[in-house]
Design an enzyme around this catalytic site. Structure first.
Site, PDB file in Angstrom:
ATOM      1  N   SER A 104      -9.912  -0.132   6.822  1.00 21.65           N
ATOM      2  CA  SER A 104      -9.278  -0.042   5.499  1.00 21.65           C
ATOM      3  C   SER A 104      -8.561  -1.295   5.025  1.00 21.65           C
ATOM      4  O   SER A 104      -8.157  -1.367   3.867  1.00 21.65           O
ATOM      5  CB  SER A 104      -8.301   1.135   5.466  1.00 21.65           C
ATOM      6  OG  SER A 104      -9.006   2.343   5.458  1.00 21.65           O
ATOM      7  N   LYS A 145       0.850  -1.203   0.000  1.00 23.99           N
ATOM      8  CA  LYS A 145       0.000   0.000   0.000  1.00 23.99           C
ATOM      9  C   LYS A 145       0.881   1.247   0.000  1.00 23.99           C
ATOM     10  O   LYS A 145       1.871   1.316   0.744  1.00 23.99           O
ATOM     11  CB  LYS A 145      -0.916  -0.019   1.230  1.00 23.99           C
ATOM     12  CG  LYS A 145      -1.991   1.066   1.221  1.00 23.99           C
ATOM     13  CD  LYS A 145      -2.898   0.934   2.445  1.00 23.99           C
ATOM     14  CE  LYS A 145      -3.980   2.000   2.449  1.00 23.99           C
ATOM     15  NZ  LYS A 145      -4.801   1.933   3.685  1.00 23.99           N
ATOM     16  N   SER A 183      -9.721   2.194   2.626  1.00 25.26           N
ATOM     17  CA  SER A 183      -8.815   2.888   1.721  1.00 25.26           C
ATOM     18  C   SER A 183      -7.884   1.940   0.952  1.00 25.26           C
ATOM     19  O   SER A 183      -7.376   2.312  -0.103  1.00 25.26           O
ATOM     20  CB  SER A 183      -7.991   3.901   2.502  1.00 25.26           C
ATOM     21  OG  SER A 183      -7.140   3.253   3.419  1.00 25.26           O
TER      22      SER A 183
END
Lengths: 501, 100
Positions: free
Chosen positions: A183, A84, A159
């Protein structure tokens, strides 16, 4: 089993690691297969913001060299991973999905990246995310949304939607996410993958660009519970560079995933996270999973957590408050974007122009919300009250864990929604996190794993397991038992049912 | 009841160093009002006798041994800066015109 001649991108991380150790496949072949897959599908999925092709192949070749020189390889050596874009990696672009950091190349590795490198995991690149991790759909990324591999018109969650989409699109067998309010878990739920938010303090935050420091936690993502456990055990553990890192042994999550046994366990359904507000197919798959767990020998008990009703409100005061403070560092002085530095504007004007240009709508919204909640005259009513609700939620968890070993709920109230559906309705977007937020407020560990497709839309449903702090192993005991029973029922993993891209 | 006015949003934007446009001010004034009215429910159960929690773990100060260790590479750090000069970050003037 043999993987020769099979598609390397369809394998689990555990199988790939074993093939690399035995020499059945080289790490370079495995990495190349995933890079090829990215080349062929990522234009449509948009899981990645940056693919680090040359460095990935280089690190794969070094694993092959280690093997041929007789070195003993680690449990995931040579296996590719999607990272990420909120974790720093030296010399590799780290944007956090924001224009603010568009060309930033960090001068240091995050602790998570250091540990991945030390374990010889091959980092393929950086994955898309909502800007500074604020969102539940990746639609708040400055670089455009990622698409759900189950239906490219739908969101992959957020996210960490890029990391989840990379797994579901078979672009990587492993990924790293971060979970501040869901997330990791909500993207896992809507993409039919597995994701774990470890106990707060379980995985070091050094080099994780901060959203809300008292809630943020990096964690492992994969397509199976065992792969998730193997990655968990590599990234978790004490780090002196994170003052909130827990200095205690990491629970044996790999042994728990191998044991996969719920006999005699007490599993609690949370009254407040069950019932109204959940899509019919989500509720149905949740109930069926409970029946399976009961059949496997667990005792199902209903417990009340009355303060959970207020968790969303508390979260959307605490998170913006911490974020407004954390994001003050983006002032255009030391790194990232600078706008309006023309010799006439003062430093304060340059800061305001830079932040106006560099931040997207959701980030500005939350910065102002936080600034308001912390301002004098409102502090007690908003931030102060939210902190008290946090205490009540922790008490609810503590009292529930006196009578049960884990708590369970659907991970998200609905399956993946359409891109664009909730983009300018912040409250509707925030409701996606209703079941995941309490865990972050209390610092507990939690997992989401796929338990079927909702009959009405054929999209994946996630099942959430919540454990007390530092009892992360219980997530894997329950998750692996449920996964294995569902595998026996279907004859394959749910992800195998995802449409070909 | 309105929780927040447009003028307050403009003030917040100044405090948060966001040079918002007029259109953004209109939009955020309405949205923040809706959000604040929703989250304000927390005060319903936050009675005076409940202690506040700022953090899931008890926080303690952490020290390390006073031993020199390498820091970030200066050239690498400056390369990532918006502007630099003579091995330092170059920043705009710090005084506003009316003060200079």
């Amino acid at each position: 089993m043999t993987i020769m001649g099979s598609d390397l991108t369809r394998q689990t991380a555990a199988v790939l690691a074993e093939a690399i150790r035995t020499g059945e496949a080289s790490a370079a072949e495995v990495t190349q297969a995933h890079l090829d897959r990215i080349s062929s599908v990522d234009e449509r999925v948009h899981a990645f913001l940056h693919v680090d092709t040359e460095a990935a192949l280089e690190s794969a070749r070094s694993v092959d060299t280690k093997r041929s020189s007789g070195e003993v390889l680690g449990p995931l050596a040579g296996v590719p991973l999607a990272l990420k874009d909120v974790l720093t990696m030296r010399g590799v672009p780290t944007t956090c999905g924001s224009r603010m950091l568009e060309n930033w190349r960090p001068p240091y590795d995050s602790s998570v990246v250091e540990r991945l490198r030390a374990a010889d995991i091959v980092i393929l690149g950086k994955t898309n995310m909502d800007e500074f991790a604020m969102g539940s759909s990746t639609e708040h990324s400055a670089y455009g949304p990622s698409h759900n591999p189950w239906d490219l018109e739908r969101i992959p969650g957020g996210s960490g939607g890029g990391s989840a989409a990379a797994l579901a699109a078979f672009e990587a067998p492993l990924a790293i996410g971060t979970d501040t309010g869901g997330s990791i878990r909500q993207p896992a739920a809507v993409t039919g993958t597995v994701g774990v938010k470890p106990t707060y303090g379980g995985v070091p935050r050094y080099g994780l660009v901060a959203l809300a420091s008292s809630l943020d936690q990096a964690g492992p993502c994969a397509r199976t519970v065992m792969d998730t456990a193997l990655l968990h055990s590599i990234i978790a553990g004490y780090d002196p560079r994170d003052s909130t890192s827990i200095n205690a042994p990491v629970p044996d999550v790999v042994a728990a995933a191998a044991k996969a046994d719920v006999r005699g366990m007490r599993i609690g359904i949370v009254t407040e996270l069950n019932g109204e507000g959940y899509q019919a197919g989500v509720a149905q798959r949740f109930r069926e999973s409970l029946a399976i767990l009961e059949h496997l020998g667990a005792e199902i008990i209903e417990v009340g957590c009355p303060s959970f009703e207020y968790a969303l409100g508390a979260y959307y005061l605490i998170l913006p408050s911490e974020a407004s403070s954390n994001l003050a560092r983006f002032d255009g002085m030391r790194y990232g974007l600078r706008v309006g530095d023309d010799g006439s504007h003062s430093v304060e004007q340059v800061m305001s122009l830079t932040r106006e240009a560099g931040f997207g709508a959701e980030v500005k919204r939350r910065i102002m919300l936080g600034t308001y909640a912390l301002s004098s005259g409102y502090y007690d009513a908003y931030y102060g009250s939210a902190q008290k609700v946090r205490t009540l939620i922790m008490r609810d968890f503590a009292s529930a864990f006196e009578s049960v070993d884990v708590l369970v709920s659907p991970t998200a109230p609905t399956t993946a929604f359409k891109i664009g559906e909730k983009i300018d309705d912040p409250l509707a977007m925030y409701l996606n996190d209703i079941a995941t937020i309490p865990v972050n407020l209390a610092g507990n560990a939690a997992m989401s794993l796929p338990v079927g497709l909702a009959p009405e839309d054929g999209l994946p449903v996630g099942f959430q397991i919540m454990a007390p702090p530092m009892a992360d192993d219980r997530l894997y005991l329950v998750g692996a038992a449920l996964e294995s029973a569902l595998y026996d029922q279907w004859g394959h993993l749910l992800i195998e049912e995802a449409p070909a891209l | 009841m309105t929780a927040i006015t447009r003028a307050e949003v403009a003030h917040l934007a100044t405090l948060a160093r966001l040079d918002l446009t007029e259109t953004e001010l209109d939009h955020y004034a309405q949205q923040l009002d809706v959000i604040l009215q929703s989250v304000a429910r927390v005060s319903e159960i936050a009675s005076a006798d409940i202690p506040a929690t700022s953090h899931p773990l008890p926080l303690e100060n952490v020290f390390r041994d006073d031993i020199a260790r390498p820091c970030l590479d200066r050239a690498e750090v400056l390369a990532a800066a918006p502007a630099h000069e003579d091995d330092r970050f170059r920043v705009p003037r710090i005084l506003d015109e009316e003060l200079s």
